[in-house]
Design an enzyme around this catalytic site. Structure first.
Site, short mmCIF file in Angstrom:
data_model
loop_
_atom_site.label_atom_id
_atom_site.label_comp_id
_atom_site.label_asym_id
_atom_site.label_seq_id
_atom_site.Cartn_x
_atom_site.Cartn_y
_atom_site.Cartn_z
N SER A 110 50.66 70.90 15.59
CA SER A 110 50.22 72.15 16.22
C SER A 110 51.40 72.94 16.77
O SER A 110 51.50 74.15 16.59
CB SER A 110 49.24 71.84 17.36
OG SER A 110 48.06 71.27 16.86
N GLY A 123 44.43 74.29 7.60
CA GLY A 123 43.52 75.20 8.31
C GLY A 123 44.23 75.90 9.45
O GLY A 123 44.07 77.10 9.67
N GLN A 180 42.18 77.07 17.06
CA GLN A 180 42.61 77.93 15.95
C GLN A 180 42.05 79.34 16.14
O GLN A 180 42.75 80.33 15.92
CB GLN A 180 42.16 77.33 14.63
CG GLN A 180 42.88 76.03 14.31
CD GLN A 180 42.39 75.38 13.02
OE1 GLN A 180 41.48 75.88 12.37
NE2 GLN A 180 43.00 74.27 12.66
N ASP A 223 40.67 65.61 16.66
CA ASP A 223 41.24 65.05 15.42
C ASP A 223 41.25 63.52 15.43
O ASP A 223 41.60 62.91 14.42
CB ASP A 223 42.67 65.57 15.21
CG ASP A 223 42.67 67.05 14.86
OD1 ASP A 223 41.67 67.53 14.31
OD2 ASP A 223 43.67 67.72 15.16
N LYS A 238 36.21 70.09 9.23
CA LYS A 238 37.66 69.82 9.19
C LYS A 238 38.10 69.72 7.72
O LYS A 238 37.42 70.23 6.85
CB LYS A 238 37.96 68.55 9.98
CG LYS A 238 37.66 68.67 11.46
CD LYS A 238 38.52 69.72 12.12
CE LYS A 238 38.24 69.88 13.59
NZ LYS A 238 38.94 71.03 14.17
N ARG A 271 34.15 65.00 8.36
CA ARG A 271 34.71 63.72 8.82
C ARG A 271 33.64 62.74 9.31
O ARG A 271 33.86 61.53 9.29
CB ARG A 271 35.76 63.96 9.90
CG ARG A 271 37.04 64.52 9.32
CD ARG A 271 38.11 64.80 10.35
NE ARG A 271 39.37 65.08 9.67
CZ ARG A 271 40.42 65.63 10.25
NH1 ARG A 271 40.37 65.97 11.53
NH2 ARG A 271 41.53 65.85 9.55
N ARG A 325 43.62 62.36 7.75
CA ARG A 325 43.21 61.47 8.85
C ARG A 325 42.18 60.44 8.39
O ARG A 325 42.12 59.33 8.93
CB ARG A 325 42.70 62.29 10.03
CG ARG A 325 43.78 63.23 10.58
CD ARG A 325 43.48 63.74 11.96
NE ARG A 325 44.18 64.98 12.24
CZ ARG A 325 45.48 65.07 12.55
NH1 ARG A 325 46.23 63.99 12.62
NH2 ARG A 325 46.03 66.24 12.77
C1 S3P Z 1 44.50 72.79 15.79
C2 S3P Z 1 43.25 72.91 16.27
C3 S3P Z 1 42.12 72.03 15.89
C4 S3P Z 1 42.58 70.79 15.14
C5 S3P Z 1 43.65 71.09 14.15
C6 S3P Z 1 44.86 71.71 14.84
C7 S3P Z 1 45.53 73.72 16.23
O1 S3P Z 1 41.24 72.77 15.07
O2 S3P Z 1 41.50 70.16 14.50
O3 S3P Z 1 44.07 69.88 13.52
O4 S3P Z 1 46.73 73.45 16.04
O5 S3P Z 1 45.17 74.75 16.83
P1 S3P Z 1 40.11 73.72 15.74
O6 S3P Z 1 40.85 74.66 16.58
O7 S3P Z 1 39.41 74.41 14.63
O8 S3P Z 1 39.24 72.77 16.49
#
Ligand code: S3P
Length: 448
Positions: free
Chosen positions: A29, A101, A176, A326, A353, A357, A401
């Site tokens: 992240s 994503g 996100q 996660d 995800k 999952r 994962r």
């Molecule tokens: C992340 C947010 C999470 C997480 C992803 C990384 C990020 O997703 O699952 O692996 O870096 O902002 P969501 O924000 O959709 O929950």
């Protein structure tokens, strides 16, 4: 890019005690955000400890296509000479974000308020994930998009010529979505406000402040209200990326279930919005100690010492979900070895995800004879008190994962556990295989 190569089947076998020090790669992240904010800042941002996983490399490539100069100096050491807020150039070709994503959603946010058009795609996993959750708020800034049904990739985003600031309450507990809105707000005049009901990981807010943006978070009756002052003058930064707690979760889990293990994991990021798994494991009776707790680069870190433990099932508080979202795959793997049942509720985000999952873990656990109960937003695993059969080949659905969770199980099951494809592991934890075997884990590619 993961999922585009020949599948890499792998098998994990019952292992002797894991011992040693595990140097976990940089936080995924934080790494995405360092590249994107570096690219939005004029001058040289210097990053150490960057995760060189495929997801992050794809974001780095995208930043170069948008006009930033992105250079690798050495292992994990990168410099980015950015173009400034609103300075992105129009890409000449489609941006391929691979499996990421986070990459695609944050990049779409970062370009949505620039007067350029870009087309995004990704691998089969990313092309099946919902983008509407990002496109809805980006429309409020004046951006437009054309994509497939439900806004799925490939899609084209037309950035706003005259962006307006937005005020948006996110219907999803998603960092996100929050980060895409804040990044879009950078090039809109005035204040952009994002309201989230539950607190999600706050790396964007921390790093934006580090780069000199004005970002305030207040707690209100509606949740957390984050206000960003648009069009800031960002100043280049030196960023030391902490080691990724979500990747650390795998060797930690392996050490907990492989008898006699004791491992040390230095410098793990323990931002409270990320560390929910470790809190949960302590409640389950895990022997994990935090040593040398300190702050580095605006993020709390500590060295983790982990010893094999007999775990007991618990009910995970649903409001903890965003801080360990996660980690539910590896938690459900550990829950199979615990005594009693582990109840995980409020986890419907797991269904969107890299794969569904809940379904992926439930099917693999069931195939091993573990009793599970499953609903749209919950998973209950009935623990088998250390006695898990194994003897399956789990489907991983291009999900790193899921792949690592089943391989960790196989280190302590009676019979080996195989996975159909380990290719996706390189998206987040490219050194997984070598790191695990270095600790004594029996994980091998099937053709070896
Ligand atoms: C992340 C947010 C999470 C997480 C992803 C990384 C990020 O997703 O699952 O692996 O870096 O902002 P969501 O924000 O959709 O929950």
């Amino acid at each position: 890019m993961a999922g585009h190569g020949t599948p890499i089947p792998m098998t994990a076998r019952k292992s002797a005690a894991l011992k040693g020090t595990a140097l976990i790669p940089g936080d995924k992240s934080v790494s995405h955000r360092a590249l994107i904010l570096g690219a939005l800042t004029v001058g040289e941002t210097h990053v150490t400890g960057l995760l060189e996983g495929q997801d992050v490399l794809d974001t780095g490539k995208a930043m170069a296509v948008f006009g930033a100069d992105v250079q690798r100096l050495g292992a994990g050491e990168w410099i980015i000479n950015g173009v400034g807020v609103g300075g992105f150039a129009e890409p000449e070709d489609v941006i391929d974000c691979g499996n990421a994503g986070t990459g695609v959603r944050l990049i779409m946010g970062a370009m949505a308020t620039s007067p350029i058009t870009a087309t995004f795609t990704g691998d089969a996993s990313l092309r099946s994930r919902p983008m509407g959750r990002i496109l809805d708020p980006l429309k409020l800034f004046g951006a437009q998009s054309v994509g497939r049904a439900k806004g799925m990739l490939p899609l084209t985003l037309v950035g706003a010529r005259d962006p307006m600031p937005a005020r948006y309450t996110s219907p999803f507990p998603s960092a996100q979505v929050k980060s895409a809105v804040l990044l879009a707000g950078l090039n809109a005049p005035g204040k952009t406000v994002l309201i989230e009901r539950e607190k999600t990981r706050d790396h964007s807010e921390r790093m934006l402040r580090g780069f000199g943006a004005q970002v305030e978070t207040i707690k209100t009756g509606a949740g957390y209200e984050i206000t960003l002052q648009g069009q800031p003058e960002l100043t280049p930064q030196t960023i030391a990326v902490p080691r990724d707690p979500s990747s650390a979760a795998f060797p930690v889990a392996a050490a907990l279930i492989v008898e006699g293990s004791e491992i040390l994991l230095p410098n793990i990021g323990l931002n409270p919005t990320r560390a929910g798994l470790f809190t949960t494991l302590l409640e389950m009776g895990a022997d994990i100690t935090y040593e040398n707790a300190r702050e580095e680069g605006g993020e709390p870190v500590a060295d983790l010492r982990v010893r094999a433990s007999q775990l007991r099932g618990i009910e995970v508080p649903p409001d903890r979900a965003p801080s360990m979202i996660d980690e539910y795959p590896i938690l459900s793997a550990l829950a199979a070895f615990a005594s009693g049942k582990t109840v995980m509720r409020g986890v419907k985000e797991l269904r969107v995800k890299e794969c569904d999952r809940i379904d992926a873990m439930a099917r693999g656990l069931e195939a091993m004879g573990v009793t599970i109960e499953e609903g749209e937003d919950f998973l209950i695993v009935h623990g088998q008190d250390g006695d898990v059969a194994g003897g399956i080949t789990a489907q991983t659905h291009l999900d790193h994962r899921i792949a690592m969770s089943f391989l960790c199980m196989g280190l302590a099951t009676a019979k080996p556990v195989s996975i159909d494809d380990a290719g996706a592991i390189a998206t987040s934890f490219p050194v997984f295989e070598g790191l695990m075997t270095g600790l004594g884990a029996q994980v091998q590619r099937d053709n070896h």
